[in-house]
Design an enzyme around this catalytic site. Structure first.
Site, PDB file in Angstrom:
ATOM      1  N   ARG A  29     -11.841 -14.437  -3.374  1.00  0.00           N
ATOM      2  CA  ARG A  29     -12.697 -14.795  -2.249  1.00  0.00           C
ATOM      3  C   ARG A  29     -13.580 -15.983  -2.613  1.00  0.00           C
ATOM      4  O   ARG A  29     -13.747 -16.919  -1.833  1.00  0.00           O
ATOM      5  CB  ARG A  29     -13.557 -13.594  -1.833  1.00  0.00           C
ATOM      6  CG  ARG A  29     -12.777 -12.537  -1.050  1.00  0.00           C
ATOM      7  CD  ARG A  29     -13.469 -11.192  -1.039  1.00  0.00           C
ATOM      8  NE  ARG A  29     -12.836 -10.242  -0.130  1.00  0.00           N
ATOM      9  CZ  ARG A  29     -11.701  -9.579  -0.387  1.00  0.00           C
ATOM     10  NH1 ARG A  29     -11.064  -9.777  -1.531  1.00  0.00           N
ATOM     11  NH2 ARG A  29     -11.201  -8.724   0.498  1.00  0.00           N
ATOM     12  N   ASP A  51      -2.453 -13.946 -10.146  1.00  0.00           N
ATOM     13  CA  ASP A  51      -2.915 -14.022  -8.755  1.00  0.00           C
ATOM     14  C   ASP A  51      -3.946 -15.118  -8.548  1.00  0.00           C
ATOM     15  O   ASP A  51      -3.869 -15.896  -7.590  1.00  0.00           O
ATOM     16  CB  ASP A  51      -3.499 -12.682  -8.317  1.00  0.00           C
ATOM     17  CG  ASP A  51      -2.448 -11.774  -7.686  1.00  0.00           C
ATOM     18  OD1 ASP A  51      -1.254 -11.995  -7.949  1.00  0.00           O
ATOM     19  OD2 ASP A  51      -2.830 -10.858  -6.948  1.00  0.00           O
ATOM     20  N   ASN A  93       3.675 -13.265  -5.668  1.00  0.00           N
ATOM     21  CA  ASN A  93       3.493 -12.025  -4.911  1.00  0.00           C
ATOM     22  C   ASN A  93       2.005 -11.751  -4.730  1.00  0.00           C
ATOM     23  O   ASN A  93       1.567 -10.600  -4.720  1.00  0.00           O
ATOM     24  CB  ASN A  93       4.165 -10.852  -5.632  1.00  0.00           C
ATOM     25  CG  ASN A  93       4.348  -9.641  -4.723  1.00  0.00           C
ATOM     26  OD1 ASN A  93       4.243  -9.741  -3.502  1.00  0.00           O
ATOM     27  ND2 ASN A  93       4.595  -8.492  -5.310  1.00  0.00           N
ATOM     28  N   ASP A 295      -6.072   0.810  -4.197  1.00  0.00           N
ATOM     29  CA  ASP A 295      -5.507   0.358  -5.466  1.00  0.00           C
ATOM     30  C   ASP A 295      -5.756   1.351  -6.596  1.00  0.00           C
ATOM     31  O   ASP A 295      -5.144   1.237  -7.662  1.00  0.00           O
ATOM     32  CB  ASP A 295      -6.068  -1.017  -5.840  1.00  0.00           C
ATOM     33  CG  ASP A 295      -5.454  -2.131  -5.002  1.00  0.00           C
ATOM     34  OD1 ASP A 295      -4.415  -1.885  -4.356  1.00  0.00           O
ATOM     35  OD2 ASP A 295      -6.014  -3.243  -4.987  1.00  0.00           O
ATOM     36  N   LYS A 322       2.459  -2.681  -0.202  1.00  0.00           N
ATOM     37  CA  LYS A 322       1.821  -3.408  -1.298  1.00  0.00           C
ATOM     38  C   LYS A 322       2.899  -4.180  -2.063  1.00  0.00           C
ATOM     39  O   LYS A 322       3.953  -4.499  -1.512  1.00  0.00           O
ATOM     40  CB  LYS A 322       1.065  -2.435  -2.208  1.00  0.00           C
ATOM     41  CG  LYS A 322      -0.078  -1.705  -1.510  1.00  0.00           C
ATOM     42  CD  LYS A 322      -1.236  -2.630  -1.191  1.00  0.00           C
ATOM     43  CE  LYS A 322      -2.435  -1.876  -0.662  1.00  0.00           C
ATOM     44  NZ  LYS A 322      -3.589  -2.763  -0.405  1.00  0.00           N
ATOM     45  N   GLU A 323       2.651  -4.469  -3.344  1.00  0.00           N
ATOM     46  CA  GLU A 323       3.650  -5.201  -4.121  1.00  0.00           C
ATOM     47  C   GLU A 323       4.999  -4.497  -4.115  1.00  0.00           C
ATOM     48  O   GLU A 323       6.052  -5.129  -4.262  1.00  0.00           O
ATOM     49  CB  GLU A 323       3.149  -5.402  -5.554  1.00  0.00           C
ATOM     50  CG  GLU A 323       2.140  -6.523  -5.725  1.00  0.00           C
ATOM     51  CD  GLU A 323       0.726  -6.144  -5.362  1.00  0.00           C
ATOM     52  OE1 GLU A 323      -0.198  -6.869  -5.758  1.00  0.00           O
ATOM     53  OE2 GLU A 323       0.519  -5.128  -4.655  1.00  0.00           O
ATOM     54  N   ARG A 326       4.413   1.832  -3.046  1.00  0.00           N
ATOM     55  CA  ARG A 326       3.805   2.565  -4.158  1.00  0.00           C
ATOM     56  C   ARG A 326       3.882   4.075  -3.997  1.00  0.00           C
ATOM     57  O   ARG A 326       3.812   4.807  -4.997  1.00  0.00           O
ATOM     58  CB  ARG A 326       2.346   2.113  -4.344  1.00  0.00           C
ATOM     59  CG  ARG A 326       2.236   0.717  -4.927  1.00  0.00           C
ATOM     60  CD  ARG A 326       0.812   0.247  -5.085  1.00  0.00           C
ATOM     61  NE  ARG A 326       0.796  -1.077  -5.711  1.00  0.00           N
ATOM     62  CZ  ARG A 326      -0.250  -1.899  -5.687  1.00  0.00           C
ATOM     63  NH1 ARG A 326      -1.355  -1.534  -5.055  1.00  0.00           N
ATOM     64  NH2 ARG A 326      -0.178  -3.071  -6.282  1.00  0.00           N
ATOM     65  N   HIS A 370       2.232  -4.522 -11.024  1.00  0.00           N
ATOM     66  CA  HIS A 370       1.274  -4.320 -12.107  1.00  0.00           C
ATOM     67  C   HIS A 370       0.628  -2.945 -12.077  1.00  0.00           C
ATOM     68  O   HIS A 370       0.378  -2.338 -13.126  1.00  0.00           O
ATOM     69  CB  HIS A 370       0.193  -5.404 -12.037  1.00  0.00           C
ATOM     70  CG  HIS A 370      -0.497  -5.498 -10.711  1.00  0.00           C
ATOM     71  ND1 HIS A 370      -1.864  -5.622 -10.590  1.00  0.00           N
ATOM     72  CD2 HIS A 370      -0.031  -5.489  -9.423  1.00  0.00           C
ATOM     73  CE1 HIS A 370      -2.198  -5.684  -9.314  1.00  0.00           C
ATOM     74  NE2 HIS A 370      -1.094  -5.607  -8.585  1.00  0.00           N
ATOM     75  N   ARG A 371       0.354  -2.417 -10.883  1.00  0.00           N
ATOM     76  CA  ARG A 371      -0.347  -1.131 -10.810  1.00  0.00           C
ATOM     77  C   ARG A 371       0.566   0.043 -11.180  1.00  0.00           C
ATOM     78  O   ARG A 371       0.088   1.038 -11.731  1.00  0.00           O
ATOM     79  CB  ARG A 371      -0.975  -0.948  -9.438  1.00  0.00           C
ATOM     80  CG  ARG A 371      -1.954  -2.075  -9.109  1.00  0.00           C
ATOM     81  CD  ARG A 371      -3.172  -1.650  -8.353  1.00  0.00           C
ATOM     82  NE  ARG A 371      -4.010  -2.811  -8.067  1.00  0.00           N
ATOM     83  CZ  ARG A 371      -4.886  -3.347  -8.920  1.00  0.00           C
ATOM     84  NH1 ARG A 371      -5.043  -2.802 -10.111  1.00  0.00           N
ATOM     85  NH2 ARG A 371      -5.588  -4.401  -8.582  1.00  0.00           N
ATOM     86  N   LYS A 396      -0.446 -10.026 -13.544  1.00  0.00           N
ATOM     87  CA  LYS A 396      -0.884 -10.305 -12.176  1.00  0.00           C
ATOM     88  C   LYS A 396      -2.390 -10.126 -12.032  1.00  0.00           C
ATOM     89  O   LYS A 396      -3.047 -10.889 -11.310  1.00  0.00           O
ATOM     90  CB  LYS A 396      -0.146  -9.391 -11.201  1.00  0.00           C
ATOM     91  CG  LYS A 396      -0.329  -9.739  -9.732  1.00  0.00           C
ATOM     92  CD  LYS A 396       0.591  -8.881  -8.881  1.00  0.00           C
ATOM     93  CE  LYS A 396       0.690  -9.422  -7.465  1.00  0.00           C
ATOM     94  NZ  LYS A 396      -0.561  -9.372  -6.722  1.00  0.00           N
TER      95      LYS A 396
END
Length: 417
Positions: A29, A51, A93, A295, A322-323, A326, A370-371, A396
């Site tokens: 942001r 990112d 992504n 997340d 999401k990516e 999930r 990544h998560r 990421k």
């Protein structure tokens, strides 16, 4: 980076101090807001990851001067305008960067294409495109996902826009960030009250105000933004709360004491709400509403595998876009440890823990997410033989994740195939 990482359950509680990286959400942001400001802004405590590099690279391509004096700082010099880049903006992504820049490219005089990798090209952006069209912006997204082509005219004509934010709060944030650059006050309103992770809109508003924007919220579903533009500012970025959840979980899984340098109550990011649930382990609540800490859900799901009782995660339908999906990913990968350990029920995720002797070794697919990699790595703190495939995907948002686990005492075997 090796092709996989094999985690060895530590024989002792994890103790030590590691600082999670800067907040991805706030960094992504602050960078575009500083880019739209006239003058030089200094961002400290920032995240340097895939990112945020995509965001910085795109802004540089649009004429913004961005310097990196150290590993956690950006110096951003903007003119209040963005220039048309020479080629499409490729954002990998990076969903945050893609959505924010899709809106902000309306301020370019010229045509800009915002694109991403094969995963990004499956992530929906139609609600934002439709909202921008209602503001008078010419936007094309034939598939409803990136790539998106924006035919910028340097400004936009609308004064009110209604947005369906059911899939992502980032659509709202993108419109809010665009609004101060308009010629007139703009009202941004929700279509209904359904919105994912409302707390991230609060992050957006706080960052906008730090860069001089005048924004007022009226009720739960409407914001009035004045055409104030932005002004340069020095801006400190807090650590990433989503990253902190892995360390909080590692602490309780091993009975350790990990100092992350920031008290949980000092975070302003929504995912910090997960701390109170993590502290209840191994007696986590039977139902967890993940809608406002999306997340953190993979972290909590991995932790739930070792809870005393089953845990159902609700309000998480947005995790499907999401990516990766999930919900499906966590159900599939947890069940590699023990069949039926987790399963999908509609858009809920149900984790039904079993004794440790009923869990076995597994190679964990990460889906370039990544998560999934970081949360499933937590299971390797308890279960022998957990191998994380494609461990480099953590770059990421948390490039030093494996190093930090090692510093805390986790031993890892690495291999290339």
């Amino acid at each position: 980076m090796p092709d996989s990482v094999l985690l060895l359950p530590p024989a002792h509680p994890l103790r030590g101090r590691v600082a999670p990286p800067g907040s991805k959400s706030i960094t992504n942001r602050a960078l575009p807001l500083a880019a739209l400001a006239k003058g030089t802004s200094r961002l400290t405590g920032a995240l340097k990851s895939d990112d945020t590099r995509h965001m910085a690279t795109a802004l540089r391509a649009m004429g913004v001067r961005i310097e990196e004096p150290d590993e956690t700082s950006f110096t951003v010099t903007g003119t209040g305008r963005l220039q048309a880049p020479d080629s499409p903006l490729f954002l990998g992504n990076a969903g945050t960067a893609t959505r924010f820049l899709t809106a902000l490219c309306a301020l370019v005089e010229g045509t800009v294409t915002v694109s991403g990798d094969e995963h990004m090209q499956k992530r929906p952006i139609r609600p934002l495109v439709d909202a921008l069209t209602r503001l008078g912006v010419s936007v094309d997204a034939p598939t409803g996902c990136p790539p998106v082509t924006i035919h910028g005219r340097g400004s936009f004509t609308g004064t009110r826009v209604v947005i369906d934010a059911g899939l992502s709060s980032q659509y709202v944030s993108a419109l809010l960030m665009l609004a101060p650059a308009g010629a007139n006050p703009i009202e941004v309103a929700l279509e209904g009250d359904d919105i994912g992770a409302r707390g991230y809109i609060d992050l957006t508003c706080a960052a906008m105000r730090a860069f001089g924007a005048a924004i007022r919220q009226e009720g739960a579903a409407r914001w009035i933004v004045q055409p104030s533009g932005y002004r340069a500012a020095d801006f400190a970025i807090e650590p990433d709360a989503s990253a902190a959840t892995y360390l909080w979980a590692a602490e309780v899984l091993t009975g350790g004491a990990i100092d992350i340098g920031t008290a949980p109550e000092r975070f302003t990011q929504p995912d910090a709400k997960a701390y109170d649930i993590i502290r209840q382990f191994p007696q986590m609540p039977p139902v967890i509403d993940g809608s406002q800490m999306q997340d953190a859900v993979p972290t909590l799901a991995a932790l739930a595998a070792f809870n005393e009782t089953p845990v159902r995660f609700v309000g998480i339908a947005n995790l499907r876009v999401k990516e990766c999906d999930r919900i499906a990913a966590m159900a599939t990968e947890l069940s590699r440890l023990s069949p039926g350990l987790a399963r999908e029920e509609g858009d809920d995720l149900l984790v039904s823990p079993v004794s440790l002797d009923r869990m076995g070794s597994a190679a964990i697919e990460t889906y370039a997410d990544h998560r999934i990699a970081m949360s499933m790595a937590l299971t390797g703190l308890r279960v022998p033989g957990v191998r994380i495939l494609d461990p480099g995907c953590v770059a990421k948002t948390y490039p030093d994740y494996w190093r930090d686990l090692s510093r805390l005492g986790v031993e890892m075997g690495r291999s290339e195939v």
